[in-house]
Design an enzyme around this catalytic site. Structure first.
Site, PDB file in Angstrom:
ATOM      1  N   GLU A 109       3.807  68.852 -12.730  1.00 43.84           N
ATOM      2  CA  GLU A 109       3.552  69.867 -11.866  1.00 43.84           C
ATOM      3  C   GLU A 109       3.544  71.028 -12.412  1.00 43.84           C
ATOM      4  O   GLU A 109       4.490  72.097 -12.436  1.00 43.84           O
ATOM      5  CB  GLU A 109       4.664  69.983 -10.773  1.00 43.84           C
ATOM      6  CG  GLU A 109       5.010  68.820  -9.806  1.00 43.84           C
ATOM      7  CD  GLU A 109       6.246  68.579  -9.063  1.00 43.84           C
ATOM      8  OE1 GLU A 109       7.252  69.492  -9.170  1.00 43.84           O
ATOM      9  OE2 GLU A 109       6.286  67.657  -8.201  1.00 43.84           O
ATOM     10  N   GLU A 139       4.065  61.463  -5.928  1.00 46.16           N
ATOM     11  CA  GLU A 139       5.523  61.517  -5.476  1.00 46.16           C
ATOM     12  C   GLU A 139       5.504  61.840  -3.991  1.00 46.16           C
ATOM     13  O   GLU A 139       4.647  62.691  -3.428  1.00 46.16           O
ATOM     14  CB  GLU A 139       5.924  62.702  -6.290  1.00 46.16           C
ATOM     15  CG  GLU A 139       6.362  62.700  -7.778  1.00 46.16           C
ATOM     16  CD  GLU A 139       7.089  63.702  -8.279  1.00 46.16           C
ATOM     17  OE1 GLU A 139       7.792  64.456  -7.678  1.00 46.16           O
ATOM     18  OE2 GLU A 139       6.960  63.735  -9.723  1.00 46.16           O
TER      19      GLU A 139
END
Length: 368
Positions: free
Chosen positions: A160, A288
Site C-alpha cells: 500500500e 485485501e
C-alpha cells in the site's frame, strides 16, 4: 513454466487468503534503524511469530486448500531482515521460500509481495533517488530467489505505497501518483532483467495505497512491459468503512443488501476497476478485503456473499485479509476494540472459527 496470460491466471483463482501479520510483522514505527536493531538478533522463527505467536505449518496451508482456497497471498517485510547494504538475510529468504513451498505442493496460485517496506520508501520527489536505489536492490534479490518458480507464482511490487500521515495518504497527491508510476515501471524492468522464468512471470502493481478510490485508480498508469499481457492491477477495499474496518464500540454491526448506503461503497469501486482495467483486458485482484468480527456473524456472512459475488461478476477474485485474530481480546479498551478481528482461520487447530464465511465464499466461488 506455462506461457499463459495474466487474465488466464486470474480467471483460475477461486478463493484467495492472506497470511497476514506473519512474515510482514515489523518492529518500531519510528524508523528503519530501529526496525533493523529490533530484528538484527532475531531468528526467522521469532520474526515470523512476532505478532501471531505461531509459526506457519504445512498443515495450515493444507487445511486452507482443502477448504477451497486455491490462492494465497504471502505478505513479507524484507527490509527488517537486511544489513547496512540492504542485503536480505539468507535464513529469512530460506524460510519465506519454505512456506511458499507449502503452497506450491498444494498447487496453489501464490503472490509474494513487499509489505510494510513502503514505510521506508518515499513517493516524494526529493527522496525518490534513494528510494529507487533501495527498491531495485531489494527486488533484484527477491527476483533471483524466485526466478525458477512456475507461472503460478506472482510477484507484487508494493503493498500500500503512500505518504503516511498526510491528508491525501489514501489516494495520493499528483506527486505521489507520478512517483508510484515510476516505481511500478522500475519494478517491472527489474524483474524482467533477472531472467529465467521472470522473463515471462506475471507481475502485480498497485494504485497509490492500493486504494480502490476514484482518484487512485484513475491515476495509475500501467507500466510498459517487454512481454504482452503479463500485468495485474492490485486494489484493496474494506467497505462500507464503518461496518468493515472502522474500530470502536459504537460502529454499525448490521449490513443490509437492500440499503444502497451499504452496497454502493462496495459496487462503485469494483465497477470503476472493471471499467478502467478489466473491460480492457487488464485483470484486477482484490488483494485485501474483509469485515471485522463484531459478534455479528449473520451480517458478515451476508456481506461476504454480496461482496464476493459482485466482484466475481466483474471477474475480480477476492483475497480475505486474515491477521490471525478471530475474536476481540480487549473488549473494554476503546483503542483496541475490534482491532484486527478479520481472522477466520484458526492456525492452531487448522479449523475455521467462522465457518459460515468460508462456506459462503466457497458457494459463490465454485457455484455450489
Amino acid at each position: 513454466m506455462k506461457d499463459i496470460t495474466a487474465k488466464e491466471l486470474v480467471a483460475s483463482i477461486r478463493m484467495g487468503w492472506n497470511l497476514g501479520n506473519t512474515f510482514d510483522a515489523h518492529g518500531e514505527k519510528s524508523g528503519f534503524s530501529e526496525l533493523r536493531k529490533a530484528y538484527a538478533a532475531s531468528t526467522p522463527t521469532e520474526m515470523e511469530a512476532a505478532w501471531v505467536e505461531h509459526v506457519t505449518t504445512k498443515e495450515n496451508i493444507d487445511a486452507l486448500k482443502a477448504a477451497g482456497f486455491n490462492a494465497i497471498r504471502i505478505p513479507v517485510t524484507w527490509l527488517k531482515a537486511c544489513d547496512e547494504e540492504f542485503n536480505i538475510r539468507n535464513d529469512w529468504m530460506t524460510r519465506v521460500k519454505e512456506v511458499v513451498g507449502y503452497a506450491v505442493s498444494n498447487d496453489m496460485i501464490i503472490s509474494v509481495d513487499s509489505h510494510h517496506d513502503e514505510r521506508y520508501y518515499s513517493l516524494l520527489d526529493k527522496q525518490l533517488p534513494e528510494t529507487k536505489k533501495v527498491f531495485v536492490k531489494l527486488w533484484e534479490q527477491i527476483a533471483e530467489a524466485f526466478k525458477e518458480y512456475d507461472e503460478k507464482l506472482i510477484l507484487e511490487g508494493l503493498n500500500e505505497p503512500r505518504t503516511i500521515g498526510t491528508e491525501t495518504e489514501w489516494y495520493g497527491t499528483p506527486e505521489d501518483q507520478n512517483n508510484l508510476n515510476i516505481l511500478n515501471q522500475l519494478f517491472v524492468d527489474t524483474i524482467r532483467k533477472s531472467g529465467g522464468n521472470n522473463l515471462k512471470r506475471i507481475l502485480m502493481v498497485p494504485t497509490v495505497a492500493a486504494s480502490a478510490s476514484d482518484i487512485a485508480q484513475k491515476a495509475l498508469i500501467l507500466p510498459k512491459d517487454m512481454v504482452k499481457d503479463k500485468l495485474i492491477v492490485s486494489i484493496h477495499s474494506y467497505e462500507p468503512y464503518e461496518f468493515a474496518l472502522e474500530t470502536g464500540h459504537d460502529r454499525p454491526v448490521q449490513w443490509d443488501k437492500n440499503n444502497p448506503d451499504d452496497t454502493l461503497p462496495i459496487t462503485e469501486p469494483i465497477d470503476l476497476a472493471y471499467e478502467l482495467f478489466v473491460s480492457k483486458g487488464i485483470p484486477v485482484i482484490m488483494g485485501e478485503m474483509g469485515a471485522l468480527n463484531r459478534n455479528n456473524i449473520e451480517s458478515r456472512v451476508e456481506w461476504t456473499k454480496f461482496y464476493v459475488a459482485y466482484a466475481k461478476s466483474k471477474d475480480i477474485p477476492c483475497f480475505w485479509w486474515d491477521p490471525w485474530m478471530t475474536y476481540v481480546t480487549c473488549p473494554d479498551d476503546e483503542h483496541d476494540h475490534w482491532v484486527e478481528t478479520f481472522g477466520i482461520f484458526n492456525r492452531e487447530t487448522n479449523t475455521f472459527d467462522h465457518p459460515g464465511i468460508v462456506e459462503i465464499m466457497r458457494s459463490v466461488a465454485y457455484g455450489m
